[in-house]
Design a protein around this motif. Structure first.
Motif, PDB file in Angstrom:
ATOM      1  N   THR A 124     -35.799 -32.596   2.889  1.00 48.42           N
ATOM      2  CA  THR A 124     -35.398 -33.642   3.825  1.00 48.42           C
ATOM      3  C   THR A 124     -35.531 -34.998   3.130  1.00 48.42           C
ATOM      4  O   THR A 124     -36.032 -35.094   2.009  1.00 48.42           O
ATOM      5  CB  THR A 124     -36.293 -33.623   5.076  1.00 48.42           C
ATOM      6  OG1 THR A 124     -37.623 -34.033   4.704  1.00 48.42           O
ATOM      7  CG2 THR A 124     -36.347 -32.229   5.689  1.00 48.42           C
ATOM      8  N   LYS A 125     -35.138 -36.060   3.801  1.00 50.21           N
ATOM      9  CA  LYS A 125     -35.280 -37.395   3.230  1.00 50.21           C
ATOM     10  C   LYS A 125     -36.738 -37.742   2.974  1.00 50.21           C
ATOM     11  O   LYS A 125     -37.057 -38.516   2.082  1.00 50.21           O
ATOM     12  CB  LYS A 125     -34.651 -38.435   4.163  1.00 50.21           C
ATOM     13  CG  LYS A 125     -33.136 -38.333   4.248  1.00 50.21           C
ATOM     14  CD  LYS A 125     -32.576 -39.410   5.169  1.00 50.21           C
ATOM     15  CE  LYS A 125     -31.056 -39.318   5.232  1.00 50.21           C
ATOM     16  NZ  LYS A 125     -30.488 -40.355   6.147  1.00 50.21           N
ATOM     17  N   GLN A 126     -37.614 -37.151   3.767  1.00 45.36           N
ATOM     18  CA  GLN A 126     -39.052 -37.389   3.605  1.00 45.36           C
ATOM     19  C   GLN A 126     -39.684 -36.423   2.602  1.00 45.36           C
ATOM     20  O   GLN A 126     -40.895 -36.353   2.465  1.00 45.36           O
ATOM     21  CB  GLN A 126     -39.759 -37.267   4.959  1.00 45.36           C
ATOM     22  CG  GLN A 126     -39.473 -38.407   5.930  1.00 45.36           C
ATOM     23  CD  GLN A 126     -38.055 -38.342   6.501  1.00 45.36           C
ATOM     24  OE1 GLN A 126     -37.536 -37.261   6.746  1.00 45.36           O
ATOM     25  NE2 GLN A 126     -37.445 -39.497   6.698  1.00 45.36           N
ATOM     26  N   GLN A 127     -38.846 -35.620   1.937  1.00 44.32           N
ATOM     27  CA  GLN A 127     -39.279 -34.701   0.889  1.00 44.32           C
ATOM     28  C   GLN A 127     -40.096 -33.518   1.400  1.00 44.32           C
ATOM     29  O   GLN A 127     -40.986 -33.005   0.726  1.00 44.32           O
ATOM     30  CB  GLN A 127     -40.052 -35.443  -0.211  1.00 44.32           C
ATOM     31  CG  GLN A 127     -39.205 -36.454  -0.968  1.00 44.32           C
ATOM     32  CD  GLN A 127     -37.976 -35.800  -1.608  1.00 44.32           C
ATOM     33  OE1 GLN A 127     -38.114 -34.894  -2.435  1.00 44.32           O
ATOM     34  NE2 GLN A 127     -36.782 -36.251  -1.232  1.00 44.32           N
ATOM     35  N   PHE A 128     -39.770 -33.070   2.597  1.00 45.24           N
ATOM     36  CA  PHE A 128     -40.338 -31.838   3.119  1.00 45.24           C
ATOM     37  C   PHE A 128     -39.277 -30.742   3.012  1.00 45.24           C
ATOM     38  O   PHE A 128     -38.074 -31.031   3.008  1.00 45.24           O
ATOM     39  CB  PHE A 128     -40.761 -32.002   4.581  1.00 45.24           C
ATOM     40  CG  PHE A 128     -41.922 -32.946   4.773  1.00 45.24           C
ATOM     41  CD1 PHE A 128     -43.225 -32.505   4.609  1.00 45.24           C
ATOM     42  CD2 PHE A 128     -41.709 -34.271   5.098  1.00 45.24           C
ATOM     43  CE1 PHE A 128     -44.296 -33.369   4.772  1.00 45.24           C
ATOM     44  CE2 PHE A 128     -42.763 -35.153   5.266  1.00 45.24           C
ATOM     45  CZ  PHE A 128     -44.070 -34.691   5.104  1.00 45.24           C
ATOM     46  N   PRO A 129     -39.692 -29.468   2.911  1.00 46.94           N
ATOM     47  CA  PRO A 129     -38.691 -28.398   2.861  1.00 46.94           C
ATOM     48  C   PRO A 129     -37.890 -28.358   4.154  1.00 46.94           C
ATOM     49  O   PRO A 129     -38.458 -28.423   5.236  1.00 46.94           O
ATOM     50  CB  PRO A 129     -39.540 -27.125   2.672  1.00 46.94           C
ATOM     51  CG  PRO A 129     -40.892 -27.487   3.180  1.00 46.94           C
ATOM     52  CD  PRO A 129     -41.068 -28.940   2.866  1.00 46.94           C
ATOM     53  N   ARG A 130     -36.599 -28.245   4.048  1.00 47.56           N
ATOM     54  CA  ARG A 130     -35.742 -28.299   5.232  1.00 47.56           C
ATOM     55  C   ARG A 130     -36.104 -27.236   6.256  1.00 47.56           C
ATOM     56  O   ARG A 130     -36.468 -26.110   5.917  1.00 47.56           O
ATOM     57  CB  ARG A 130     -34.275 -28.137   4.821  1.00 47.56           C
ATOM     58  CG  ARG A 130     -33.704 -29.318   4.070  1.00 47.56           C
ATOM     59  CD  ARG A 130     -32.271 -29.068   3.673  1.00 47.56           C
ATOM     60  NE  ARG A 130     -31.426 -28.846   4.842  1.00 47.56           N
ATOM     61  CZ  ARG A 130     -30.176 -28.388   4.788  1.00 47.56           C
ATOM     62  NH1 ARG A 130     -29.636 -28.094   3.613  1.00 47.56           N
ATOM     63  NH2 ARG A 130     -29.467 -28.212   5.880  1.00 47.56           N
ATOM     64  N   HIS A 131     -35.978 -27.596   7.516  1.00 46.11           N
ATOM     65  CA  HIS A 131     -36.295 -26.691   8.613  1.00 46.11           C
ATOM     66  C   HIS A 131     -35.275 -25.566   8.667  1.00 46.11           C
ATOM     67  O   HIS A 131     -34.083 -25.768   8.403  1.00 46.11           O
ATOM     68  CB  HIS A 131     -36.301 -27.467   9.928  1.00 46.11           C
ATOM     69  CG  HIS A 131     -36.940 -26.732  11.059  1.00 46.11           C
ATOM     70  ND1 HIS A 131     -36.321 -25.703  11.734  1.00 46.11           N
ATOM     71  CD2 HIS A 131     -38.161 -26.876  11.640  1.00 46.11           C
ATOM     72  CE1 HIS A 131     -37.123 -25.246  12.675  1.00 46.11           C
ATOM     73  NE2 HIS A 131     -38.251 -25.938  12.635  1.00 46.11           N
TER      74      HIS A 131
END
Length: 209
Positions: free
Chosen positions: A138-145
């Motif tokens: 994601t833009k926040q650098q978390f793995p996409r849901h």
């Protein structure tokens, strides 16, 4: 399909969902998601259904789903109203560790919910010795849901903090497999079968040694 669901004694926390649809294929895929929705014991929410579909397409015979937060709720905002201990659940770490240990592939797909109580950093400690993948960031650098993933989204190696500086280039799961077998029209994900599952995990791991 055989399903085993593990709850706490009150039914408030859902620690693990194990699905098996083959007697001969023991290859196991583990998904780590954000939190379980409120469902009946053997009913599947949308996220679970999507995980099952992907596991079957990829040629696995076993799927286990565990969570950053085991508290069952239909609204992520409710988790923020709970204390960290209440949201996570006392045995969540134990079941994540077990689910990861015997998996041939681990996919993380919890989205930006990983920021709540810094759970992403805590759970990453269980993932350092396994091949771990995601559907991009994601833009926040978390793995996409998992629910943001569209058809044929490429599965990529998940870089944890200790490994993120090693390489800026991450090869995609589908692309790597296609190149291994040649031919633009070859689709290994669609052609995997229960009787003769492809040994793709070892092939992927060798690319990153």
């Amino acid at each position: 399909m055989k399903k085993e669901v593990i709850f706490d004694e009150t039914g408030t926390y859902k620690y693990s969902l194990l699905c098996k649809w083959s007697e001969v294929n023991e290859r196991k895929l583990t998904f780590i998601l954000s939190f379980p929705e409120n469902t009946y014991e053997y009913s599947d929410d949308t996220a679970v259904s999507k995980c099952i579909e992907l596991a079957q397409k990829w040629g696995f015979g076993v799927l286990e789903i565990v969570y950053l937060f085991s508290y069952q709720t239909d609204h992520v905002s409710f988790l923020r109203m709970l204390s960290k201990e209440e949201a996570v659940g006392t045995r969540t770490g134990e079941y994540i560790q077990k689910a990861v240990e015997d998996a041939e592939l681990v996919v993380v797909a919890w989205g930006d919910h990983g920021s709540i109580y810094n759970r992403q950093e805590e759970v990453e400690r269980f993932l350092k010795h396994k091949p771990v993948y995601c559907f991009g960031k994601t833009k926040q650098q978390f793995p996409r849901h998992i629910l943001s993933v569209v058809h044929r989204t490429e599965l990529q190696k998940y870089e944890m903090p200790a490994n993120r500086e090693e390489s800026e280039e991450v090869s995609s799961f589908i692309e790597d497999i296609d190149q291994s077998f040649g031919g633009e029209d070859y689709s290994p994900i669609k052609q995997l079968t229960e009787e003769e599952p492809l040994m793709f995990i070892e092939d992927i791991a060798s690319m990153y040694r």
